[in-house]
Design a protein around this motif. Sequence first.
Motif, short mmCIF file in Angstrom:
data_model
loop_
_atom_site.label_atom_id
_atom_site.label_comp_id
_atom_site.label_asym_id
_atom_site.label_seq_id
_atom_site.Cartn_x
_atom_site.Cartn_y
_atom_site.Cartn_z
N VAL A 5 -11.60 -8.45 -18.42
CA VAL A 5 -11.61 -7.23 -17.63
C VAL A 5 -12.78 -7.35 -16.68
CG1 VAL A 5 -11.94 -4.72 -17.68
CG2 VAL A 5 -10.56 -5.84 -19.46
N ILE A 6 -12.51 -7.07 -15.40
CA ILE A 6 -13.53 -7.16 -14.38
C ILE A 6 -13.73 -5.76 -13.81
CG2 ILE A 6 -14.19 -8.16 -12.16
CD1 ILE A 6 -11.65 -9.90 -14.34
N VAL A 7 -14.95 -5.25 -13.89
CA VAL A 7 -15.29 -3.93 -13.37
C VAL A 7 -16.12 -4.15 -12.12
CG1 VAL A 7 -16.36 -1.71 -13.84
CG2 VAL A 7 -15.29 -3.00 -15.71
N ILE A 8 -15.67 -3.59 -11.02
CA ILE A 8 -16.33 -3.78 -9.73
C ILE A 8 -16.81 -2.42 -9.23
CG2 ILE A 8 -16.07 -4.55 -7.34
CD1 ILE A 8 -13.61 -6.22 -8.45
N GLU A 9 -18.11 -2.32 -8.97
CA GLU A 9 -18.65 -1.11 -8.37
C GLU A 9 -19.04 -1.42 -6.94
OE1 GLU A 9 -22.41 1.93 -8.69
OE2 GLU A 9 -21.72 0.99 -10.54
N MET A 10 -18.57 -0.57 -6.04
CA MET A 10 -18.88 -0.75 -4.62
C MET A 10 -18.97 0.61 -3.96
SD MET A 10 -15.27 -2.48 -3.66
CE MET A 10 -14.14 -1.52 -2.68
N GLY A 11 -19.40 0.65 -2.72
CA GLY A 11 -19.52 1.90 -2.00
C GLY A 11 -18.17 2.58 -1.85
N LYS A 12 -18.17 3.91 -1.90
CA LYS A 12 -16.93 4.68 -1.84
C LYS A 12 -16.12 4.37 -0.58
CE LYS A 12 -17.37 9.14 -1.37
NZ LYS A 12 -17.56 10.57 -1.66
N ASN A 13 -16.79 4.11 0.52
CA ASN A 13 -16.07 3.86 1.77
C ASN A 13 -15.88 2.38 2.07
OD1 ASN A 13 -18.76 3.44 2.20
ND2 ASN A 13 -18.90 4.61 4.09
N GLU A 14 -16.18 1.51 1.11
CA GLU A 14 -15.93 0.08 1.28
C GLU A 14 -14.48 -0.22 0.91
OE1 GLU A 14 -19.16 -2.91 0.26
OE2 GLU A 14 -19.71 -1.21 -1.01
N THR A 15 -13.93 -1.27 1.51
CA THR A 15 -12.59 -1.71 1.16
C THR A 15 -12.68 -3.14 0.62
OG1 THR A 15 -12.17 -2.50 3.40
CG2 THR A 15 -11.45 -0.25 2.87
N LEU A 16 -11.74 -3.46 -0.24
CA LEU A 16 -11.69 -4.80 -0.82
C LEU A 16 -10.24 -5.20 -1.01
CD1 LEU A 16 -13.07 -7.24 -2.27
CD2 LEU A 16 -12.88 -5.90 -4.39
N LEU A 17 -9.86 -6.31 -0.42
CA LEU A 17 -8.57 -6.90 -0.67
C LEU A 17 -8.75 -7.82 -1.88
CD1 LEU A 17 -5.63 -7.33 0.14
CD2 LEU A 17 -6.42 -9.15 1.67
N LEU A 18 -8.15 -7.43 -3.01
CA LEU A 18 -8.34 -8.21 -4.24
C LEU A 18 -7.78 -9.61 -4.08
CD1 LEU A 18 -7.51 -5.65 -7.06
CD2 LEU A 18 -9.75 -6.58 -6.46
N PRO A 19 -8.45 -10.60 -4.64
CA PRO A 19 -7.92 -11.96 -4.61
C PRO A 19 -6.66 -12.05 -5.48
CG PRO A 19 -9.89 -11.86 -5.96
CD PRO A 19 -9.74 -10.52 -5.33
N PRO A 20 -5.82 -13.03 -5.25
CA PRO A 20 -4.55 -13.11 -5.98
C PRO A 20 -4.68 -13.29 -7.49
CG PRO A 20 -4.87 -15.04 -4.58
CD PRO A 20 -5.98 -14.09 -4.27
N PHE A 21 -5.85 -13.67 -7.97
CA PHE A 21 -6.01 -13.85 -9.41
C PHE A 21 -6.39 -12.56 -10.13
CE2 PHE A 21 -9.93 -15.26 -7.30
CZ PHE A 21 -10.90 -14.47 -7.93
#
Length: 109
Positions: A73-89
């Motif tokens: 399980v991977i938990v990612i915390e980032m800024g509320k207005n940031e976007t992230l395109l998750l990698p295919p894995f």
Amino acid sequence: TFIENNREALKVLYENLKDFNLPSTSVHEQDALRFQALQVFDLIFLDPPYHQNLVLPILNQLFRQSCFSEKAVIVIEMGKNETLLLPPFLTLIIERTSGASNILFCKIT
């Protein structure tokens, strides 16, 4: 295992480890992009500085090193207005907003 290179965060980390009687041998005082993993992890919590586009490079670095167990399980915390395109894995399980943070709970695909 903790990876941290911010001096103030390290100070708090060492204090917390001491308060909970945990060994400090699991602290790596370095940039996460330079971390050489020697083990596989079931839980990974990423909280890099906001707005510096570090999440994806760190995820890719850990993936290249085969750091994720098949049930990780991977938990990612980032800024509320940031976007992230998750990698295919990775697959998004849950996404939550808390204050100025956006928290993603992911699993290995």
